[in-house]
Design an enzyme around this catalytic site. Structure first.
Site, short mmCIF file in Angstrom:
data_model
loop_
_atom_site.label_atom_id
_atom_site.label_comp_id
_atom_site.label_asym_id
_atom_site.label_seq_id
_atom_site.Cartn_x
_atom_site.Cartn_y
_atom_site.Cartn_z
N GLU A 77 0.80 -1.21 0.00
CA GLU A 77 0.00 0.00 0.00
C GLU A 77 0.84 1.27 0.00
O GLU A 77 0.55 2.22 -0.72
CB GLU A 77 -0.93 -0.01 1.22
CG GLU A 77 -1.87 1.17 1.23
CD GLU A 77 -2.92 1.08 2.33
OE1 GLU A 77 -3.11 -0.02 2.88
OE2 GLU A 77 -3.55 2.10 2.62
N ASP A 78 1.89 1.31 0.79
CA ASP A 78 2.61 2.56 1.02
C ASP A 78 3.96 2.68 0.31
O ASP A 78 4.62 3.71 0.41
CB ASP A 78 2.86 2.78 2.52
CG ASP A 78 1.54 2.97 3.27
OD1 ASP A 78 0.55 3.33 2.60
OD2 ASP A 78 1.51 2.75 4.49
#
Ligand code: MN
Length: 481
Positions: A77-78
């Site tokens: 996700e990051d």
């Protein structure tokens, strides 16, 4: 809170696992490099968060793949890492777990509300694919709740409400009691800070006042059990603040909460649980109405124990929870106990157990198959699974869990399609009732059936509350046409 490092994690895992430790180091190194330059709102390097999530997982003795996935859970996700890279570096399980956790927290929908609905659905159905995804998500939420003081006030309240609505029930359903109670207390401390502080102060005062009394009882019971040659361990158990809060808001006085003072008595076998119960009752007068046998009638999340409330010294009410050492593990960790029993094969055991024994799981699968629309799905799950339930008995004494407001129609179809289709009435607690009867806790329900019954009446579909019953009634009507 003390800050932990990778060595703390490794040392903790070492207490229950000897192999795979280098894999954990590798996952930590990979996550550290990927999150390099990112920071938490607290100002700490981002890696602190996945490290703590992994640590929470190790505390419940998660397997190596789950811990690696905990360390890597925010990387897809990051950062710019791909699922395939995780698979190459580890294996498909770790990759699927990280991917599952990511899907749960990141979905692109233009409308904010629909996004939430879709997100919620993902969380809920994630449990059907691999329950470990949910356990990682719970650990993630727990660490975020523990560090919520760095967020803005409105975020704190929003996250706390969401935690109580979605994550607490999930933790309850898989039996992760310790995670559940901590999430509840953290949420309450942000939603009702004054109430929280007041209950906490009173609770501490009551516990302090009664400490000697509880120790006195503990020592006496240990002596009695030792004299009878029953292996035992006794702990003073404290009720969590949120649990007390729930009693207080329905009008109970703190002094009347019957399980505020509580002893957890653990012995080696089921037989000895009942012997212990007898010995405690011989020593202390009991209040019959609070006795519960969850050993032969386990709660629907598989919690098993005997509960009895007795008059302790000074006529103070004290609850005793009597169970075996194994039952106690399940009481604290629920499904996660399978990591203790069979760390490597735990995943399959967990999924099998969920399918066979956990009633909420069946409801989830059913609702998921019936509703295409995310909003309808989420609303139905909230109504059926995350609302308060009633617990009623079959004639054989089996406990059936149904959403609050359920009728005998819902009960009948939950037992079997044929029982529903052939129902002509029901006997509840020895009295005849009709299809409008709304079930109450502890009702004993016996469905009257007739082979020549016409099948569900037209109005049943509106009276029924559960999607199982509505679906089966609809199917019957279609077949009849
Ligand atoms: Mn996270």
């Amino acid at each position: 809170m003390k800050s932990i490092g990778i060595e703390d994690l490794i040392n903790l895992v070492k207490t229950y696992k000897t192999e795979g430790l280098e894999k954990i180091r590798k996952a930590y190194d990979m996550a550290s490099v990927l999150h390099e330059g990112q920071f938490r709102q607290s100002g700490e390097p981002y890696i602190i968060h996945p490290l703590n999530v992994a640590y929470i997982l190790a505390e419940i003795h998660a397997d190596i793949d789950t811990i690696c996935a905990g360390l890597l859970h925010d990387t897809i996700e990051d950062t710019n890492v791909k699922k395939e890279e995780i698979e190459e570096n580890f294996n498909s399980d770790v990759a699927n777990l990280v991917d599952g956790v990511t899907k749960i927290s990141k979905l692109n929908f233009s409308n904010k509300v629909d996004e939430n609905m879709a997100n919620t659905r993902k969380i809920i159905t994630g449990i059907t694919e691999d329950v470990r995804i949910i356990i990682i998500k719970l650990a993630d939420r727990l660490h975020n709740m523990r560090t919520l003081q760095y967020k803005k006030h409105f975020k704190q309240v929003e996250n706390s409400i969401e935690t109580l609505e979605i994550f607490v029930p999930l933790a309850y359903y898989i039996g992760a009691y310790r995670i559940k109670t901590e999430l509840e207390d953290l949420s309450l401390s942000y939603i009702k800070p004054d109430m929280y502080k007041r209950i906490e102060a009173t609770k501490l005062k009551i516990e302090l006042e009664n400490k000697d009394l509880l120790l006195d009882m503990t020592n006496k019971i240990i002596r009695i059990l030792n004299d009878s040659g029953i292996p035992n361990e006794i702990k003073i158990r404290t009720k969590n603040i949120y649990g007390i809060y729930r009693k207080v808001i329905i009008g109970q006085k703190l002094s009347e909460v019957h399980d505020l003072l509580s002893l957890k008595v653990m012995v080696d076998s089921i037989d000895n649980c009942y012997r212990t119960l007898g010995m405690i009752h011989k020593e202390y007068h009991s209040i019959d109405e609070n006795f519960k046998d969850y050993i032969w009638n386990p709660k629907t999340n598989m919690y098993r124990s005997l509960h009895t409330t007795v008059f302790g010294p000074d006529n103070k009410l004290v609850q005793a929870q009597i169970r075996t050492f194994d039952m106690d593990k399940i009481a604290s960790f629920g499904l996660c106990t399978y990591w203790e029993i069979n760390n490597d094969g735990a995943r399959d055991l967990m999924q099998k157990e969920l399918k066979e024994k956990y009633q909420f799981f069946k409801s989830l699968i059913e609702i998921n198959s019936m509703f295409g629309d995310n909003r309808e799905f989420v609303n139905q799950v909230k109504k059926e699974v995350f609302s308060d339930n009633v617990y009623v008995y079959t004639p054989k004494g089996e406990v059936i869990e149904l959403p609050l407001g359920s009728t005998i129609i819902d009960f009948a179809y939950k037992i079997h399609t044929d029982v529903g289709n052939k129902m002509v009435g029901a006997i509840v607690n020895d009295k005849y009732v009709n299809e409008y009867y709304v079930l109450k806790n502890k009702d004993r329900v016996f469905i009257l059936t007739d082979e020549a019954a016409f099948g569900p009446r037209d109005n049943w579909i509106d009276i029924a509350q559960t999607s199982t019953a509505k679906k089966k009634i609809r199917e019957f009507k279609i077949r009849e046409k």
